[in-house]
Scaffold this motif. Sequence first.
Motif, PDB file in Angstrom:
ATOM      1  N   GLY A  68       0.666  -1.294  -0.077  1.00 43.85           N
ATOM      2  CA  GLY A  68      -0.114  -0.044  -0.055  1.00 43.85           C
ATOM      3  C   GLY A  68       0.839   1.167   0.026  1.00 43.85           C
ATOM      4  O   GLY A  68       0.175   2.367   0.003  1.00 43.85           O
ATOM      5  N   ASP A  69       2.075   1.259  -0.297  1.00 42.19           N
ATOM      6  CA  ASP A  69       2.947   2.544   0.091  1.00 42.19           C
ATOM      7  C   ASP A  69       3.145   3.090  -1.304  1.00 42.19           C
ATOM      8  O   ASP A  69       2.999   2.521  -2.449  1.00 42.19           O
ATOM      9  CB  ASP A  69       4.525   1.830   0.413  1.00 42.19           C
ATOM     10  N   ALA A  70       3.542   4.334  -1.147  1.00 40.35           N
ATOM     11  CA  ALA A  70       3.972   5.165  -2.380  1.00 40.35           C
ATOM     12  C   ALA A  70       5.414   5.771  -1.944  1.00 40.35           C
ATOM     13  O   ALA A  70       5.482   5.906  -0.816  1.00 40.35           O
ATOM     14  CB  ALA A  70       3.048   6.280  -2.744  1.00 40.35           C
ATOM     15  N   ILE A  71       6.063   6.100  -2.956  1.00 41.93           N
ATOM     16  CA  ILE A  71       7.425   6.903  -2.787  1.00 41.93           C
ATOM     17  C   ILE A  71       7.080   7.956  -3.336  1.00 41.93           C
ATOM     18  O   ILE A  71       6.614   8.225  -4.422  1.00 41.93           O
ATOM     19  CB  ILE A  71       8.715   6.102  -3.255  1.00 41.93           C
ATOM     20  N   VAL A  72       7.347   9.359  -2.894  1.00 42.76           N
ATOM     21  CA  VAL A  72       6.874  10.768  -3.222  1.00 42.76           C
ATOM     22  C   VAL A  72       8.167  11.257  -3.436  1.00 42.76           C
ATOM     23  O   VAL A  72       9.051  11.627  -2.267  1.00 42.76           O
ATOM     24  CB  VAL A  72       5.882  11.285  -2.742  1.00 42.76           C
ATOM     25  N   ARG A  73       8.456  11.896  -4.531  1.00 42.53           N
ATOM     26  CA  ARG A  73       9.682  13.086  -4.432  1.00 42.53           C
ATOM     27  C   ARG A  73       9.073  14.388  -4.274  1.00 42.53           C
ATOM     28  O   ARG A  73       8.222  14.787  -4.768  1.00 42.53           O
ATOM     29  CB  ARG A  73       9.923  12.929  -6.155  1.00 42.53           C
ATOM     30  N   VAL A  74       9.469  14.792  -3.122  1.00 37.71           N
ATOM     31  CA  VAL A  74       8.997  15.821  -2.449  1.00 37.71           C
ATOM     32  C   VAL A  74       9.503  17.088  -3.253  1.00 37.71           C
ATOM     33  O   VAL A  74      10.637  17.435  -3.441  1.00 37.71           O
ATOM     34  CB  VAL A  74       9.599  16.028  -1.028  1.00 37.71           C
ATOM     35  N   THR A  75       8.363  17.935  -3.697  1.00 32.82           N
ATOM     36  CA  THR A  75       8.911  19.120  -4.210  1.00 32.82           C
ATOM     37  C   THR A  75       8.629  20.329  -3.330  1.00 32.82           C
ATOM     38  O   THR A  75       9.501  21.367  -3.668  1.00 32.82           O
ATOM     39  CB  THR A  75       7.918  19.218  -5.611  1.00 32.82           C
ATOM     40  N   LEU A  76       8.112  20.347  -2.467  1.00 29.41           N
ATOM     41  CA  LEU A  76       7.909  21.219  -1.220  1.00 29.41           C
ATOM     42  C   LEU A  76       7.533  20.758   0.178  1.00 29.41           C
ATOM     43  O   LEU A  76       6.541  19.842   0.152  1.00 29.41           O
ATOM     44  CB  LEU A  76       6.802  22.329  -1.809  1.00 29.41           C
ATOM     45  N   ALA A  77       8.261  21.168   1.096  1.00 32.02           N
ATOM     46  CA  ALA A  77       8.136  20.561   2.477  1.00 32.02           C
ATOM     47  C   ALA A  77       7.656  22.121   3.316  1.00 32.02           C
ATOM     48  O   ALA A  77       8.250  22.960   2.857  1.00 32.02           O
ATOM     49  CB  ALA A  77       9.213  19.871   2.967  1.00 32.02           C
ATOM     50  N   GLY A  78       7.198  21.816   4.461  1.00 27.32           N
ATOM     51  CA  GLY A  78       6.890  22.859   5.621  1.00 27.32           C
ATOM     52  C   GLY A  78       7.650  22.671   6.797  1.00 27.32           C
ATOM     53  O   GLY A  78       7.983  21.450   7.066  1.00 27.32           O
ATOM     54  N   ILE A  79       7.970  23.563   7.471  1.00 25.09           N
ATOM     55  CA  ILE A  79       8.553  23.452   8.791  1.00 25.09           C
ATOM     56  C   ILE A  79       7.351  23.834   9.702  1.00 25.09           C
ATOM     57  O   ILE A  79       6.836  25.063   9.499  1.00 25.09           O
ATOM     58  CB  ILE A  79       9.736  24.255   9.097  1.00 25.09           C
TER      59      ILE A  79
END
Length: 347
Positions: free
Chosen positions: A26-37
């Motif tokens: 059920g997993d996905a791998i996501v290439r993160v384009t924007l993250a938050g702090i």
Amino acid sequence: MRAVVYEGAGKVAIREVAKPTLEDPGDAIVRVTLAGICATDLHAVAGHFPGMTPGAVVGHEFVGDIVALGSSVTRLRVGDHVMASDFCACGYCHWCARGDHWECPERAFFGTGSSFGPVLSGAQAQFVRVPHAETTLAAVPAGCSDEAAILIGDNLATGWAAIERAAVRPGETVAILGGGAVGQLASLSAQIVGAGAVLVIEPNAHRRALAQVNGALAAAPPAATDVIGKLSRGDGADVVVEATGSTGPLRDAFDLVRKRGRIVSVGAHSSEEWPLPLARSFARELTLTFAIGDSIRLRRQLSGLVIAGILEPTVVVDARIGLGATVQAYADLREQKIMKALVDPWI
């Protein structure tokens, strides 16, 4: 890949770490384009949550592109541009069926140790593994920016949950303790549902000014009682939202709320115990409740408000940085020099 990792109480660093791989169908791998702090990240980095070990990737807010999918995922495709909840849930247990995804027995919270379920690597990284991908992820809808999508995934869902849990009615007076990102977005949410006066109580002058620019009244804590007294003819606020995660402001809420009023706490608390003013709460028939944002349940509704131009959550974003600037951004957030930082992990 590069990522922000926990190095010990109060410390983060940029390190090279192993790229995640699929571990479950059920997993996905996501290439993160924007993250938050997020302010919750400060709790994690301060060591307030158990299960934080040196080298753990932190962060729980992100959007990105799917690059790999487990064999059981059928409703998502490689290449989909997706938004994420800050925690994962199975999507099929009786809690999820009720829309109470936070109570799912398979819940895990990205990048926050083991306080809220099994340890799950965080999203301030170039790639992130997402369990229960079909529930945790959703396509970023047309007309919704990536910045808005990140806020829907956590801060906006949390601010909205506070107002939803308080059942704010048109014309009611709402006081919000804390003018950080969640407090500001709770203020906007209260205004949208028809609250009368909305007062943001915040010691930081810049944050008070932001609240005023976005339609609220604002006051420093020493002036709050007088301001609420004038707004409510001496009764107190109908609703008080505690959005700091600190026990002091939660105690202050009892001094600001009217008889039979409602207090909602949405701060991320880590203290095991807290002295409730029991006799006073009984005599005044007060309600104290807690709420946690559930983007899985709320994101369609909140996206609709954003796309329609009714709600603009990105007003809280005041730092847009590359991954290399995150160590300083953590220090700036801790010192309240910034409110909300968004990170491009590829810079």
